[in-house]
Structure formats: C-alpha cells, structure tokens
Design a protein around this motif. Structure first.
Motif, PDB file in Angstrom:
ATOM      1  N   TRP A 111       9.282  -2.142   2.710  1.00 28.87           N
ATOM      2  CA  TRP A 111       8.041  -2.003   2.101  1.00 28.87           C
ATOM      3  C   TRP A 111       7.558  -0.508   1.797  1.00 28.87           C
ATOM      4  O   TRP A 111       7.137  -0.023   0.816  1.00 28.87           O
ATOM      5  CB  TRP A 111       6.903  -2.692   2.894  1.00 28.87           C
ATOM      6  CG  TRP A 111       5.552  -2.395   2.559  1.00 28.87           C
ATOM      7  CD1 TRP A 111       4.689  -1.340   2.902  1.00 28.87           C
ATOM      8  CD2 TRP A 111       4.937  -3.321   1.742  1.00 28.87           C
ATOM      9  NE1 TRP A 111       3.403  -1.499   1.975  1.00 28.87           N
ATOM     10  CE2 TRP A 111       3.338  -2.719   1.467  1.00 28.87           C
ATOM     11  CE3 TRP A 111       5.155  -4.689   1.298  1.00 28.87           C
ATOM     12  CZ2 TRP A 111       2.533  -3.449   0.746  1.00 28.87           C
ATOM     13  CZ3 TRP A 111       4.177  -5.288   0.535  1.00 28.87           C
ATOM     14  CH2 TRP A 111       3.012  -4.653   0.332  1.00 28.87           C
ATOM     15  N   THR A 112       8.224   0.445   2.847  1.00 30.32           N
ATOM     16  CA  THR A 112       7.950   1.719   2.485  1.00 30.32           C
ATOM     17  C   THR A 112       8.984   2.168   1.337  1.00 30.32           C
ATOM     18  O   THR A 112       8.501   3.099   0.514  1.00 30.32           O
ATOM     19  CB  THR A 112       8.286   2.327   3.652  1.00 30.32           C
ATOM     20  OG1 THR A 112       7.497   2.122   5.091  1.00 30.32           O
ATOM     21  CG2 THR A 112       8.145   4.103   3.649  1.00 30.32           C
ATOM     22  N   SER A 150      11.316  -9.059  -1.282  1.00 32.84           N
ATOM     23  CA  SER A 150      12.062  -7.929  -0.413  1.00 32.84           C
ATOM     24  C   SER A 150      11.599  -7.898   1.138  1.00 32.84           C
ATOM     25  O   SER A 150      12.308  -7.999   2.103  1.00 32.84           O
ATOM     26  CB  SER A 150      12.526  -6.739  -1.223  1.00 32.84           C
ATOM     27  OG  SER A 150      11.285  -5.824  -1.101  1.00 32.84           O
ATOM     28  N   TRP A 151      10.254  -7.670   0.953  1.00 36.87           N
ATOM     29  CA  TRP A 151       9.494  -7.415   2.200  1.00 36.87           C
ATOM     30  C   TRP A 151       9.601  -8.747   3.087  1.00 36.87           C
ATOM     31  O   TRP A 151       9.702  -8.778   4.351  1.00 36.87           O
ATOM     32  CB  TRP A 151       8.076  -6.969   2.095  1.00 36.87           C
ATOM     33  CG  TRP A 151       7.582  -6.623   3.358  1.00 36.87           C
ATOM     34  CD1 TRP A 151       7.427  -5.806   4.536  1.00 36.87           C
ATOM     35  CD2 TRP A 151       6.598  -7.912   3.972  1.00 36.87           C
ATOM     36  NE1 TRP A 151       6.646  -6.012   5.500  1.00 36.87           N
ATOM     37  CE2 TRP A 151       6.095  -7.078   5.276  1.00 36.87           C
ATOM     38  CE3 TRP A 151       5.946  -8.880   3.722  1.00 36.87           C
ATOM     39  CZ2 TRP A 151       5.281  -7.697   6.103  1.00 36.87           C
ATOM     40  CZ3 TRP A 151       5.185  -9.502   4.344  1.00 36.87           C
ATOM     41  CH2 TRP A 151       4.569  -9.179   5.558  1.00 36.87           C
ATOM     42  N   HIS A 183       7.162  -3.735 -10.116  1.00 34.09           N
ATOM     43  CA  HIS A 183       7.731  -5.105  -9.718  1.00 34.09           C
ATOM     44  C   HIS A 183       7.072  -5.709  -8.725  1.00 34.09           C
ATOM     45  O   HIS A 183       7.840  -5.606  -7.630  1.00 34.09           O
ATOM     46  CB  HIS A 183       9.325  -5.183  -9.752  1.00 34.09           C
ATOM     47  CG  HIS A 183       9.951  -4.643 -10.916  1.00 34.09           C
ATOM     48  ND1 HIS A 183      10.078  -5.111 -12.253  1.00 34.09           N
ATOM     49  CD2 HIS A 183      10.604  -3.129 -11.022  1.00 34.09           C
ATOM     50  CE1 HIS A 183      10.699  -4.198 -13.014  1.00 34.09           C
ATOM     51  NE2 HIS A 183      10.796  -3.211 -12.312  1.00 34.09           N
ATOM     52  N   PRO A 184       5.813  -6.005  -8.585  1.00 28.71           N
ATOM     53  CA  PRO A 184       5.125  -6.441  -7.378  1.00 28.71           C
ATOM     54  C   PRO A 184       5.785  -7.762  -6.815  1.00 28.71           C
ATOM     55  O   PRO A 184       5.835  -7.785  -5.341  1.00 28.71           O
ATOM     56  CB  PRO A 184       3.712  -6.520  -7.477  1.00 28.71           C
ATOM     57  CG  PRO A 184       3.660  -6.901  -9.245  1.00 28.71           C
ATOM     58  CD  PRO A 184       4.886  -6.141  -9.540  1.00 28.71           C
ATOM     59  N   LYS A 185       6.254  -8.393  -7.358  1.00 27.63           N
ATOM     60  CA  LYS A 185       6.659  -9.774  -6.830  1.00 27.63           C
ATOM     61  C   LYS A 185       8.035  -9.714  -5.993  1.00 27.63           C
ATOM     62  O   LYS A 185       8.184  -9.928  -5.130  1.00 27.63           O
ATOM     63  CB  LYS A 185       7.013 -10.765  -7.916  1.00 27.63           C
ATOM     64  CG  LYS A 185       5.713 -11.243  -8.667  1.00 27.63           C
ATOM     65  CD  LYS A 185       6.024 -12.430  -9.707  1.00 27.63           C
ATOM     66  CE  LYS A 185       4.577 -13.027 -10.092  1.00 27.63           C
ATOM     67  NZ  LYS A 185       4.830 -14.074 -11.165  1.00 27.63           N
ATOM     68  N   TYR A 189       7.293   1.084  -1.850  1.00 26.19           N
ATOM     69  CA  TYR A 189       5.985   1.768  -1.971  1.00 26.19           C
ATOM     70  C   TYR A 189       6.089   3.257  -2.602  1.00 26.19           C
ATOM     71  O   TYR A 189       5.661   3.896  -3.758  1.00 26.19           O
ATOM     72  CB  TYR A 189       4.824   1.795  -1.114  1.00 26.19           C
ATOM     73  CG  TYR A 189       3.726   2.673  -1.127  1.00 26.19           C
ATOM     74  CD1 TYR A 189       2.645   2.085  -1.596  1.00 26.19           C
ATOM     75  CD2 TYR A 189       3.641   3.903  -0.472  1.00 26.19           C
ATOM     76  CE1 TYR A 189       1.423   2.759  -1.782  1.00 26.19           C
ATOM     77  CE2 TYR A 189       2.630   4.650  -0.831  1.00 26.19           C
ATOM     78  CZ  TYR A 189       1.243   4.118  -1.098  1.00 26.19           C
ATOM     79  OH  TYR A 189       0.288   4.547  -1.527  1.00 26.19           O
ATOM     80  N   LYS A 190       7.084   4.006  -1.985  1.00 23.70           N
ATOM     81  CA  LYS A 190       7.293   5.371  -2.342  1.00 23.70           C
ATOM     82  C   LYS A 190       8.014   5.275  -3.668  1.00 23.70           C
ATOM     83  O   LYS A 190       7.874   6.471  -4.294  1.00 23.70           O
ATOM     84  CB  LYS A 190       8.344   6.032  -1.141  1.00 23.70           C
ATOM     85  CG  LYS A 190       7.479   6.110   0.300  1.00 23.70           C
ATOM     86  CD  LYS A 190       6.384   7.244   0.194  1.00 23.70           C
ATOM     87  CE  LYS A 190       5.665   7.292   1.468  1.00 23.70           C
ATOM     88  NZ  LYS A 190       4.685   8.384   1.333  1.00 23.70           N
ATOM     89  N   SER A 191       9.025   4.575  -3.921  1.00 19.06           N
ATOM     90  CA  SER A 191       9.579   4.576  -5.290  1.00 19.06           C
ATOM     91  C   SER A 191       8.838   3.921  -6.342  1.00 19.06           C
ATOM     92  O   SER A 191       9.563   3.941  -7.316  1.00 19.06           O
ATOM     93  CB  SER A 191      11.070   4.039  -5.044  1.00 19.06           C
ATOM     94  OG  SER A 191      10.646   2.521  -4.749  1.00 19.06           O
ATOM     95  N   ARG A 192       7.603   3.416  -6.009  1.00 17.69           N
ATOM     96  CA  ARG A 192       6.758   3.057  -7.076  1.00 17.69           C
ATOM     97  C   ARG A 192       7.424   1.500  -7.623  1.00 17.69           C
ATOM     98  O   ARG A 192       7.022   1.028  -8.388  1.00 17.69           O
ATOM     99  CB  ARG A 192       6.743   3.931  -8.472  1.00 17.69           C
ATOM    100  CG  ARG A 192       6.321   5.208  -8.222  1.00 17.69           C
ATOM    101  CD  ARG A 192       4.902   5.610  -7.579  1.00 17.69           C
ATOM    102  NE  ARG A 192       3.982   4.809  -8.942  1.00 17.69           N
ATOM    103  CZ  ARG A 192       2.568   4.730  -8.539  1.00 17.69           C
ATOM    104  NH1 ARG A 192       2.378   5.204  -7.490  1.00 17.69           N
ATOM    105  NH2 ARG A 192       1.906   4.613  -9.598  1.00 17.69           N
TER     106      ARG A 192
END
Length: 405
Positions: free
Chosen positions: A257-258, A276-277, A269-271, A261-264
């Motif tokens: 998740w980190t 992946s999380w 690609h929210p899905k 989030y940090k790599s945008r």
C-alpha cells in the motif's frame, strides 16, 4: 472401520485414504472409458492413462470432499459415459462381451441417484459430562441454517463434531451406494480389459508405476501428519505471541500500500493497487497462521518470545518502510533535483536550492538562478518518477560538466 467410526487424527487419515481410493477409482473409469472408445473407433489404445492428482495441503480439504462426492455421482463426474453407452448398445449385436459392457454401464448409470454430500450429515454437539463418545446435545444452529451447513460446523458453540443422530439411516444408505458403485466400477474396468485381450491379445503384466495420488495410498501418515489443535483458551504468553505476530503481519501487508501510494500507482490504477494490497494481506495472514501455530506450542514463557520479537520487528518495519519507499519514489521533480544535484555537485554554486527559481513545463524542470547564470533544463520531470533528471540541451550539459555532475 469406516471413515465415520474413527476419531481424532486416525479419522482424518482414514478419510484421506478413502478419498484417495475414490479418486483413483474415478480415474480407473476414465481410463477404461478411453480405452473402450479407442477400440470402438478402430484406434490403438492410448498408453497415457489418467491419474488422480493430489492437491497441495491448503486445498486438500476441498479435494477430499470432491473425491468423496464424485463417487456417488460418478456418472455426472466422468463426461461422455452417456454417449459411450449409446455407442456400445449400437455396436453390441450378438457379441457377449459388448453386451456385458452394456450391463455394467447401465449399472453405473444408477449412480446418478446415489446419496452424496456427506459433509451435510455432520453437526456440532455439546458432549455430556462423563458420557461415552458421541453422546450429548446438538449445538444451537446459527441464523436458522441447517445443522450441516459449514457456518454451523465452523462457528456453532459445540466442542465436538458427530453425525446427526436422526440421519444415521442416510449414512448407511450412502455406504451401500458407495460400495455398489465401487464394485460396478471395478467390474466395468475388468470387462473392458477382457474385451481388449479378446481382440488385441493378452496384456503384458508389468509392475505398476504409481503416479499422482496413488503414491500416497498406505502412506497417509506422511500425507496428513498429526497436528495438535489450537488452544481453546490461550495463555497470556500465547496471547502476546498472537498480538505480536498480527502486528508484524499488518506492517508487512502495509508495504504494498505504501509503495502504491508513494509511486502514484494507487491513483493511476486503483483497482490493481487495492488488489495487490489484498493479496499481500492474505499472504501475511497465512504467514501469521502458520508461524503462530508453531509458536503457540512452545512451553511456558518461551511461547511469548516470538510475539515480543515480532512486535519489535513490526515497529522497525513500520518506521523504515516510509523513508525507504520515498528514497526510490521522490514526491516530485523538485525533490529529485535537490537529491540528485543540490545535495551534491551543485551544493556550493549559484544553482543551490535556495538560490534558484524553478518550475515544471511539459515534464521539463526549468531552473533559473537568481544571480542570472545560465538556465538549466532537466527532464523527465514526472510526478513520482524514478528516472534521473538529465540535461535536455547543450547549455545545461555544459554547466553540469563544469560542476562535475
């Protein structure tokens, strides 16, 4: 002794042995049907016969249920038996061997009406104090679901599992059906071999090479070793271990998740980011379950040691993952310019971070020194990019070479 009469680990091993025999028996039918089809079509019989495949341990329970259920419904499980029966009927004529095969196939056809779903016959129950095995009252059903539903078998208040007393007749009938199907399956296989020997000569006897699940018949102790159960009421040391391992699992599951989030990546690609999380969380939960089960078996206060170590590791992982991810995925082009140039070769010149005015135009970082020196043009200046900033014109390249960048 049947699979319903044993208890504890012996019962589990016996159930596995029965499931193995069922699966191999189904493959006996598949192989015999394949040989018969080849004979009727005038082709040479295939030498690659099907074998029962043994699933990995996490899927073994579902595999056992499938193997047990398929014996009663063998006609539906093995495709093409209906067409094979019609073809044998059409070509039987006065051939007694083919007429016998028709009889065996019609006998297997009756398996469509066999009793199945053995798992639905069980229930959770509350044993009576001092009573013999299986005696006690049935546990209350949850949400109005049947007693044999997996939710009741997993979460009902009872401490034991038994066959429902009012459904013993179904168990007896199921065992009769299973024995009958087994006898018919073996008889069909023998009849097919007799037909092939009659038309193609005797089959050479060879030592069977066991493959697939057949390798485990008689070795159920290796396949399903005894494992002590989870404690019903964990000790304080065991509670510490489970809490520590859970914290570590949560910290490890937060790493994808980190990164996303940090790599945008999470925004682009929210899905896929959420997927992946979820996968990471499932793997972490499986690791906590596997390691925690072994850690809880440690004696005395030693059972708390893995939990304390896991809690310390969780704190370290939680504190370190942010800076590490930010090192590989800087927030913007300005941070990358500072990290790549002004913290190094441009730290003491007119291009240091506090002596310039900069902005981004079309993925190009434009750096103008306040002193009026040459303007730098660097790229690619993408959000959360990982590519290093490089000179985009000759002037910028000359300036960087002067400063030894």
């Amino acid at each position: 002794m049947t699979g319903t009469e044993a208890a504890g680990p012996d019962r589990e091993r016996r159930t596995t042995a029965v499931a193995l025999s069922y699966a191999c028996e189904a493959d006996l039918l598949r192989s015999a049907a394949g040989l018969l089809r080849a004979h009727l079509a005038g082709r040479s019989p295939s030498r690659r016969l099907s074998v029962a495949t043994m699933w990995p341990r996490p899927l073994r329970a579902a595999w056992k249920e499938h193997a047990i259920d398929q014996r009663g419904g063998i006609w539906r499980t093995i495709r093409g038996l209906e067409d094979l029966l019609e073809k044998v009927r059409a070509t039987a004529g006065d051939d007694p061997l083919l007429a016998e095969l028709v009889t065996h196939l019609e006998g297997l056809h009756a398996s469509r009406h066999g009793h199945r779903n053995r798992g639905k016959l069980y229930e959770k129950y509350i044993p009576s104090p001092g009573a013999v095995l299986w005696e006690g009252k049935s546990a209350p059903a949850l949400f109005g679901l049947p007693k044999g539903h997996w939710i009741n078998l997993s979460f009902a208040s009872g401490t034991g599992v038994r066959i429902q007393p009012d459904r013993m007749a179904e168990v007896t009938q199921m065992e009769r059906d299973e024995r009958a199907v087994g006898e018919r399956a073996v008889a069909f296989g023998d009849a097919v071999l007799e037909l092939l020997e009659h038309h193609h000569g005797p089959v050479a006897e060879e030592a069977p090479r066991l493959r697939g699940a057949a390798r485990w018949i008689g070795r159920e102790d290796e396949l399903l070793p005894f494992r002590p159960p989870w404690p019903r009421k964990p000790r304080p040391e065991q509670t510490i271990t489970m809490v520590g391992l859970s914290l570590l699992g949560f910290a490890l599951a937060a790493i994808p998740w980190t990164v996303a989030y940090k790599s945008r990546f999470l925004f682009d690609h929210p899905k896929l980011g959420v997927l992946s999380w979820v996968v990471a969380a499932m793997l972490a939960a499986a690791g906590v379950y596997r390691v925690g089960f072994r850690a809880l078996q440690l004696p005395g206060r030693a059972a708390a040691a893995p939990g304390v170590a896991a809690a310390i590791a969780a704190v370290i992982v939680w504190q370190v993952q942010g800076p590490v991810v930010e090192h590989f995925y800087p927030g913007d082009a300005y941070e990358r310019y500072q990290r790549q140039y002004t913290d190094g070769c441009l730290a003491a010149g007119p291009y240091r971070i506090d002596a310039v005015q900069s902005h981004v135009e079309n993925e190009v970082l434009v750096v103008r020194p306040i002193s009026g020196e040459a303007t730098l043009r660097l790229g690619p200046a993408r959000e959360a990019g990982t590519d290093p900033l490089r000179p985009l014109d000759r002037t910028t390249r000359t300036v960087l070479e002067e400063y030894g960048c």
